[in-house]
Enzyme design. Structure first.
Site, PDB file in Angstrom:
ATOM      1  N   HIS A 122      -2.615 -27.012   4.184  1.00  0.00           N
ATOM      2  CA  HIS A 122      -3.691 -26.368   4.099  1.00  0.00           C
ATOM      3  C   HIS A 122      -2.864 -25.618   2.229  1.00  0.00           C
ATOM      4  O   HIS A 122      -3.651 -24.800   1.799  1.00  0.00           O
ATOM      5  CB  HIS A 122      -3.561 -24.977   4.966  1.00  0.00           C
ATOM      6  CG  HIS A 122      -4.185 -25.620   5.990  1.00  0.00           C
ATOM      7  ND1 HIS A 122      -5.139 -25.492   6.601  1.00  0.00           N
ATOM      8  CD2 HIS A 122      -4.126 -27.117   6.809  1.00  0.00           C
ATOM      9  CE1 HIS A 122      -6.386 -25.554   7.661  1.00  0.00           C
ATOM     10  NE2 HIS A 122      -5.373 -27.178   7.969  1.00  0.00           N
ATOM     11  N   VAL A 139      -5.332 -25.738  -1.586  1.00  0.00           N
ATOM     12  CA  VAL A 139      -6.441 -24.257  -1.922  1.00  0.00           C
ATOM     13  C   VAL A 139      -5.034 -24.054  -2.885  1.00  0.00           C
ATOM     14  O   VAL A 139      -4.024 -23.357  -2.666  1.00  0.00           O
ATOM     15  CB  VAL A 139      -6.017 -22.997  -1.280  1.00  0.00           C
ATOM     16  CG1 VAL A 139      -7.335 -22.237  -1.568  1.00  0.00           C
ATOM     17  CG2 VAL A 139      -7.129 -23.963   0.201  1.00  0.00           C
ATOM     18  N   GLU A 199      -6.113 -15.517   1.316  1.00  0.00           N
ATOM     19  CA  GLU A 199      -6.188 -17.110   1.740  1.00  0.00           C
ATOM     20  C   GLU A 199      -5.713 -16.513   2.963  1.00  0.00           C
ATOM     21  O   GLU A 199      -7.114 -17.692   3.313  1.00  0.00           O
ATOM     22  CB  GLU A 199      -5.674 -17.542   0.649  1.00  0.00           C
ATOM     23  CG  GLU A 199      -6.052 -18.959   0.785  1.00  0.00           C
ATOM     24  CD  GLU A 199      -4.557 -20.316   0.079  1.00  0.00           C
ATOM     25  OE1 GLU A 199      -4.508 -19.918  -0.987  1.00  0.00           O
ATOM     26  OE2 GLU A 199      -4.535 -21.071   0.979  1.00  0.00           O
ATOM     27  N   SER A 227       0.528 -40.516  22.597  1.00  0.00           N
ATOM     28  CA  SER A 227       2.530 -39.428  22.439  1.00  0.00           C
ATOM     29  C   SER A 227       2.300 -38.330  21.107  1.00  0.00           C
ATOM     30  O   SER A 227       2.347 -38.477  20.179  1.00  0.00           O
ATOM     31  CB  SER A 227       3.217 -40.700  21.438  1.00  0.00           C
ATOM     32  OG  SER A 227       1.753 -41.232  20.118  1.00  0.00           O
TER      33      SER A 227
END
Ligand code: HEM
Ligand SMILES: *[C@@H]1O[C@H](CO)[C@@H](O)[C@H](O)[C@H]1NC(C)=O
Length: 326
Positions: free
Chosen positions: A66, A70, A86, A244
């Site tokens: 993330h 940006v 943000e 898993s």
């Protein structure tokens, strides 16, 4: 002047010299002289924090993605600058790990003040997280500098669970990542969890009449609807790798093939000719002997992701606190 082969290649090498001069590159061991303990401090903080939160590796890995998508990998997601931050963007819903990054930063500031960027801490923490989950070890090129902009409107193009495969491919392409890298990086969902919030559409509103996504295997559909019931608590969390969920392995790719994908976007990777071929290349029965290595290709992909629009040299700043501009 005629464009002979010789002067085309001269022009090309001049362009490369220019690029080289203006874009300082990241390098492995960037802090080896200025803060030799940098990587071991991050590792110790991450390992320590993971003891009390077994899902922390997944959280830190997601944070790196993330951050990079940006404004480039520049720690912009870490900043608290009020309502406009943000990090408050809808596209970052559920992202965490901020306290761990800030804790590592505090230790680093005590030892080598003003040297190690928050964006590098995020990238190093993601690497350590993968290793903690038994995934591949790799070197992280460092030397990123922290950004000076945080604005939620800049996160409006984050990939979303409801994005079609075409949109996903385009969003990754926009960041210089190919379809193959979309598959490899999506396989990060081999660890971690999702809130039922992101499952509602896929389970209860996918086709007209409220029918579920038909690519879900019938046994798995039963299980998913039990764990994320209609009108149930959307904050309930379920593992994204049914088999898993705490191990960083390629099981998720097999799941995608078998109708055990949890997120709609992961399932979508098997509905497209190009991305399906990529999934198949790592899951074919001859793969362990002849096929490409998932681990080494994943490492290449995440190192590349970690270079998206990085700020280097005199760009940006080295924040004192990851949550605030200097
Ligand atoms: C392809 C586009 C992607 C979409 C649409 C997507 C979407 C999501 C969603 C909806 C969640 C659940 C969030 C929550 O409920 O808190 C999630 C979790 C996660 N994502 Fe992705 N993701 C994508 C790509 C990636 C990439 C590229 C990485 C890392 C390389 C990544 C790493 C993770 C991890 C580790 C989690 C688990 C987080 C946790 O357990 O809290 N994702 N993702
Ligand atoms: C945030 O971005 C929006 C849209 O680009 C812009 O209108 C706004 O002024 C920005 N806010 C700040 C504080 O920079």
């Amino acid at each position: 002047m005629a464009w002979t082969k010789a002067n085309v290649s001269l022009a090309l090498s001049l362009v490369m010299v220019f690029l080289g001069a203006s874009l300082a590159d990241l390098s492995v061991g960037f802090y080896s002289n200025t803060c030799p303990q940098a990587e071991s401090i991050v590792n110790r903080v991450v390992s320590g924090a993971a003891l009390s939160n077994p899902n922390l590796p997944a959280i830190l890995l997601r944070l790196h993605f993330h951050d990079c998508f940006v404004e480039g990998c520049d720690g912009s997601i870490l900043v608290n600058n009020g309502a406009i931050s943000e990090k408050n963007a809808f596209g970052h819903e559920g992202v965490g790990g901020f306290e761990t990054v800030e804790a590592a930063k505090a230790e680093l500031e005590a030892v080598c003040p003003g040297v190690v960027s928050c964006s590098d801490i995020v990238a190093l923490a993601a690497r350590d997280a993968i290793r903690l989950a038994n995934g591949p070890a790799y070197d992280v090129p460092t030397g990123r500098r922290d950004g000076r902009v945080s604005n939620m409107s800049l996160a409006k193009d984050m990939p979303e669970v409801s994005d079609s495969i075409e949109i996903l491919k385009a969003k990754f392409m926009q960041k210089g990542l190919e379809a193959k890298e979309l598959v490899l990086l999506s396989a990060a969902h081999t660890i971690g969890t999702t809130a039922c919030f992101f499952m509602t559409k896929r389970l209860y509103d996918f086709l007209p009449g409220g029918q579920p996504d038909p690519t879900i295997s019938p046994v798995f559909l039963q299980e998913l609807t039990t764990r994320c019931p209609r009108n149930g608590d959307v904050n309930t969390r379920i593992p994204m790798d049914r088999f898993s969920g705490r191990l960083f392995d390629k099981q998720i790719l097999q799941n995608i093939k078998d109708g055990f994908a949890v997120l709609q976007t992961d399932a979508g990777l098997y509905e497209d000719v190009t991305t399906r071929q990529v999934v198949n290349s790592y899951t074919g029965f001859l793969n362990p002997f002849f096929g490409p290595s998932f681990e080494s290709d994943f490492v290449k992909a995440i190192v590349k992701m970690g270079k998206i629009d990085v700020k280097t040299g005199s760009q940006g700043e080295i924040r004192r606190f990851c949550s605030a501009f200097n």
